[in-house]
Design a protein around this motif. Structure first.
Motif, PDB file in Angstrom:
ATOM      1  N   GLU A   1       0.827  -1.207   0.000  1.00 49.13           N
ATOM      2  CA  GLU A   1       0.000   0.000   0.000  1.00 49.13           C
ATOM      3  C   GLU A   1       0.864   1.262   0.000  1.00 49.13           C
ATOM      4  OE1 GLU A   1      -2.417   2.358   3.432  1.00 49.13           O
ATOM      5  OE2 GLU A   1      -2.864   0.212   3.263  1.00 49.13           O
ATOM      6  N   GLY A   2       1.894   1.288   0.834  1.00 47.26           N
ATOM      7  CA  GLY A   2       2.788   2.443   0.875  1.00 47.26           C
ATOM      8  C   GLY A   2       3.532   2.637  -0.436  1.00 47.26           C
ATOM      9  N   TYR A   3       3.927   1.529  -1.053  1.00 40.68           N
ATOM     10  CA  TYR A   3       4.607   1.563  -2.358  1.00 40.68           C
ATOM     11  C   TYR A   3       3.713   2.179  -3.427  1.00 40.68           C
ATOM     12  CZ  TYR A   3       6.016  -0.625  -6.835  1.00 40.68           C
ATOM     13  OH  TYR A   3       6.339  -0.876  -8.143  1.00 40.68           O
ATOM     14  N   ARG A   4       2.487   1.690  -3.506  1.00 38.09           N
ATOM     15  CA  ARG A   4       1.572   2.189  -4.535  1.00 38.09           C
ATOM     16  C   ARG A   4       1.255   3.670  -4.328  1.00 38.09           C
ATOM     17  NH1 ARG A   4      -2.769  -2.867  -4.685  1.00 38.09           N
ATOM     18  NH2 ARG A   4      -1.380  -4.395  -5.704  1.00 38.09           N
ATOM     19  N   ARG A   5       1.102   4.072  -3.087  1.00 38.63           N
ATOM     20  CA  ARG A   5       0.796   5.483  -2.818  1.00 38.63           C
ATOM     21  C   ARG A   5       1.952   6.373  -3.255  1.00 38.63           C
ATOM     22  NH1 ARG A   5       1.194   8.513   2.048  1.00 38.63           N
ATOM     23  NH2 ARG A   5       1.560   6.603   3.269  1.00 38.63           N
ATOM     24  N   ALA A   6       3.187   5.933  -3.002  1.00 37.51           N
ATOM     25  CA  ALA A   6       4.353   6.720  -3.422  1.00 37.51           C
ATOM     26  C   ALA A   6       4.409   6.864  -4.935  1.00 37.51           C
ATOM     27  CB  ALA A   6       5.635   6.068  -2.901  1.00 37.51           C
TER      28      ALA A   6
END
Length: 334
Positions: free
Chosen positions: A193-198
């Motif tokens: 989730e953090g990867y996709r948001r970045a």
């Protein structure tokens, strides 16, 4: 002769009650007083009389710590942190490996039967945890990414940590950033989730092929997953964020065996900041957090829960930071 609380109090120049407060962490004590008492405890090699304490308050002086995989360097560091914190509070720490809900259920039963005073659990999946189905619970604290509203919880914000790391890689000029270690687990879901948001915030496209699965979170798992990517013959990512340091070590090895320069061609980053991360070549850029702080927070909540079983449930978040080393090249943080 075994030192007593009175002996410690006399050496430290405080009351026996103050010594008890320092040992049990039941009442706040000033840093200067705590330092004097801890110095006296060390000088006298004081060991709490757990059996006597148990007779007085119905406790065993033993807590259980359950982790999903004791073979990893991360688990070893977590166990060490809890043993140190437990010893400072007069607890012995019983360590278990929980590969399924049955082991957790057995530990919950032991706590209900007062064979241990409380549990610290680190489940991989909430739906696979015995806590969700347990009904009435003994003192329990969860650590890690699985969050059960019925129990106290200590964690690191995994999504924010990976978001920070991926954002820094993109700002450094990397454009095909992959994550490696995708699997069915709460940790994997949050880190993805953090990867996709970045990526979204950077205006970069989401490419499913850059979310690389691995059979297990181990160096072998990382090596095999990266080897499979290289064998496809498609464009190689210019950065790989691995969901653990042990995965990252395997990934770096696979790249170097194929003659791929790290970090010149591909930046490799990990998560956890285990001891070996600073000594490998190239040294590993990673997400770091204070495992001793996790242990202290968890045992604070656990001892409070023993005293006040009906108190409101509490969650504590331990801060993270990005440690930049050679495997990524320089990264702009902040």
């Amino acid at each position: 002769m075994r030192a007593t609380v009175k002996d410690v109090a006399k050496l430290a120049g405080v009351s026996p009650k103050t010594v008890s407060n320092v040992v049990n962490r039941t009442v706040p004590v000033s840093p200067a007083t705590r330092a004097r008492v801890e110095s006296a405890l060390a000088a006298l090699d004081y060991v709490p009389n757990l059996s006597a304490r148990g007779l007085r308050n119905g406790r065993t002086g033993v807590i259980a710590l359950a982790l999903p995989d004791l073979s990893t360097p991360y688990s070893a560091a977590v166990v060490q942190a809890f043993v140190r914190s437990g010893k400072a509070r007069g607890f012995s720490v019983h360590v278990e490996e929980t590969t399924d809900a049955d082991t957790e259920a057995a530990l919950l039963t032991r706590a209900r039967e007062h064979l241990v005073d409380g549990l610290v659990l680190n489940p991989v999946l909430l739906e696979a945890s015995a806590v969700r189905l347990a009904g009435s619970l003994p003192p329990v604290v969860m650590i890690g990414e699985v969050d059960e509203p019925a129990v106290d919880h200590v964690w690191v914000d995994n999504a924010a940590a990976v978001h920070s790391l991926v954002t820094a890689l993109v700002r450094s000029g990397r454009r095909r950033v992959a994550v490696l270690g995708v699997m069915r687990s709460a940790s994997s879901d949050l880190r993805t989730e953090g990867y996709r948001r970045a990526l979204r915030e950077a205006g970069l496209p989401h490419d499913p092929e850059l979310e690389i699965p691995s059979a297990e979170w181990s160096s072998q798992g990382g090596h095999d997953a990266m080897t499979a990517v290289l064998a496809r013959g498609t464009e190689v990512p210019d950065a790989v964020v691995c969901f653990t340091d042990t995965l990252a070590l395997g990934v770096a090895g696979a790249l170097q065996r194929r003659g791929v320069d790290v970090p010149g061609r591909v930046a490799v980053c990990g998560y956890d900041d285990v001891e070996v991360a600073r000594w490998v070549s190239p040294s590993l850029t990673t997400v770091s957090f204070d495992r001793q702080a996790v242990a202290e927070a968890a045992l604070d909540l656990l001892t409070a829960r023993m005293e006040r079983p009906d108190a409101p449930v509490e969650t504590r978040t331990v801060p993270h930071r990005i440690v930049v080393r050679d495997s990524s090249g320089p990264l702009p943080l902040g």
